[in-house]
Design an enzyme around this catalytic site. Sequence first.
Site, mmCIF file in Angstrom:
data_model
loop_
_atom_site.group_PDB
_atom_site.id
_atom_site.type_symbol
_atom_site.label_atom_id
_atom_site.label_comp_id
_atom_site.label_asym_id
_atom_site.label_seq_id
_atom_site.Cartn_x
_atom_site.Cartn_y
_atom_site.Cartn_z
ATOM 1 N N GLN A 204 -3.010 2.543 9.845
ATOM 2 C CA GLN A 204 -1.644 2.348 9.078
ATOM 3 C C GLN A 204 -0.848 3.369 10.038
ATOM 4 O OE1 GLN A 204 -4.790 3.000 7.429
ATOM 5 N NE2 GLN A 204 -4.595 2.480 5.412
ATOM 6 N N ASN B 193 -5.525 12.329 0.078
ATOM 7 C CA ASN B 193 -4.515 11.332 0.772
ATOM 8 C C ASN B 193 -5.588 10.900 1.843
ATOM 9 O OD1 ASN B 193 -1.990 10.574 1.673
ATOM 10 N ND2 ASN B 193 -2.274 11.907 3.608
ATOM 11 N N LYS B 194 -4.938 9.741 2.438
ATOM 12 C CA LYS B 194 -5.680 8.964 3.522
ATOM 13 C C LYS B 194 -6.827 9.963 4.003
ATOM 14 C CE LYS B 194 -5.505 5.666 4.069
ATOM 15 N NZ LYS B 194 -6.696 5.000 3.144
ATOM 16 N N ARG C 58 0.932 -1.301 0.002
ATOM 17 C CA ARG C 58 -0.154 -0.040 0.031
ATOM 18 C C ARG C 58 0.844 1.075 0.120
ATOM 19 N NH1 ARG C 58 1.836 1.787 3.827
ATOM 20 N NH2 ARG C 58 0.730 3.744 3.516
ATOM 21 N N GLY C 59 0.228 2.226 0.134
ATOM 22 C CA GLY C 59 1.066 3.667 -0.354
ATOM 23 C C GLY C 59 1.175 3.832 -1.797
ATOM 24 N N ALA C 60 0.948 4.980 -2.521
ATOM 25 C CA ALA C 60 0.874 5.386 -3.628
ATOM 26 C C ALA C 60 2.153 4.858 -4.500
ATOM 27 C CB ALA C 60 0.411 6.805 -3.989
ATOM 28 N N ARG D 284 -7.248 -0.688 -7.226
ATOM 29 C CA ARG D 284 -7.569 0.301 -6.238
ATOM 30 C C ARG D 284 -7.495 1.707 -7.160
ATOM 31 N NH1 ARG D 284 -4.276 1.307 -0.859
ATOM 32 N NH2 ARG D 284 -6.509 2.023 -0.151
ATOM 33 N N ASP E 8 -2.013 10.851 -2.624
ATOM 34 C CA ASP E 8 -2.042 9.750 -3.605
ATOM 35 C C ASP E 8 -2.442 10.166 -4.902
ATOM 36 O OD1 ASP E 8 -2.873 8.413 -0.590
ATOM 37 O OD2 ASP E 8 -2.699 6.845 -2.182
#
Length: 360
Positions: free
Chosen positions: A209, A260-261, A55-57, A98, A250
């Site tokens: 996270q 972003n998150k 995960r994470g862009a 995603r 992201d």
Amino acid sequence: MTEPLQPPFHTIQWDGGLDGTLLLLDQRKLPAEVRFLPCRTVEDVMEAIRTLAVRGAPAIGIAAAFGICIGLSQAKPASIPQALTAIEDAAVRLASSRPTAVNLFWALERMEKAARRFAEQNPTSDVRDFRRHLLQEARSILQEDIETCRAIGEHGWTLIPDGGGVLTHCNAGALATAGIGTALGILYTARRYGKEFTVYVDETRPLLQGARLTAWELSQFGIRPTLICDNMAASLMKAGKISAVLVGADRIAANGDTANKIGTLGLSILAAHFQIPFYVAAPTSTFDLSIPSGQFIPIEHRSPDEVCSFRNLRIAPPDAEGYNPAFDVTDAERISAVITEKGILRPPLEKAIRQMLGTK
Ligand code: MRU
């Protein structure tokens, strides 16, 4: 000369040659277990992305690039036209895993472009040479990400206040990249250059996270994290404990609006209220100049169960419904600076982005 900063673990590795295996540090298991997840099929890679094993862009993009090589390995094409079809097929499937992080689509496009260019320039070449070329492209994407993280750290570390507190959300660190991370890479670099500060980590519900990943990662880098619940940020800011907010991204639209998150938007509003600088760190591969503003960024909605449960334990009554957008969009006007590998973008962001990336 001092050695460049290195992550003390590998988030993404390619093991072997043309028919090798993608090894992902399985982030669903952290911090309890450090286990590597082998991916040998496109379906394995898609599942790893979908379930946040990776995960994470930037990390999602790198995993997808190797996913294309895995697609070729599975398809065993006998000719270059067959190989191009296999790549297209793998890319369509991987792209559905995603929706929000643009790095996924950026990496897939880059792999497809590399394939088409090679096919045009070498129409009679051997399929294995074609596959070698594609594997090299995926390796370059990984290697460039390591360099990009370093450059972001070098550009951004001077922004970190000495002696204050920095608040971060989600995980924009080594676990989200192949290198030292974006937002967290800046903190590691600042620490290396002698700055002292406290890192406050939002737990980042619903998938934690912050608590599970960022807190673990900071400890691995020798920084003791101070974990807070997501609803504590305002009170810490009011108490003067936070000198800067630093997050990843992201997807950044042409006007600087930044996805972003989920929870990042709220932090930006709080930071503006308390006059605290709000920084975003991201590689230029996270910019999406095809969309004018944040309202066009597709926001992933995940299972409501993630909200109604806590680590698989149901916490809400059976009839409660959950609502679970995984990202939000922070308006450009509340971002004090965006730190990229090419330098720092300052407001007005739209103009700064055009000047730095106009020809992207
Ligand atoms: O759902 P996740 O864990 O993939 O969300 C990740 C984030 O929001 C990160 O902040 C972002 O991808 C930047 S990573 C350098």
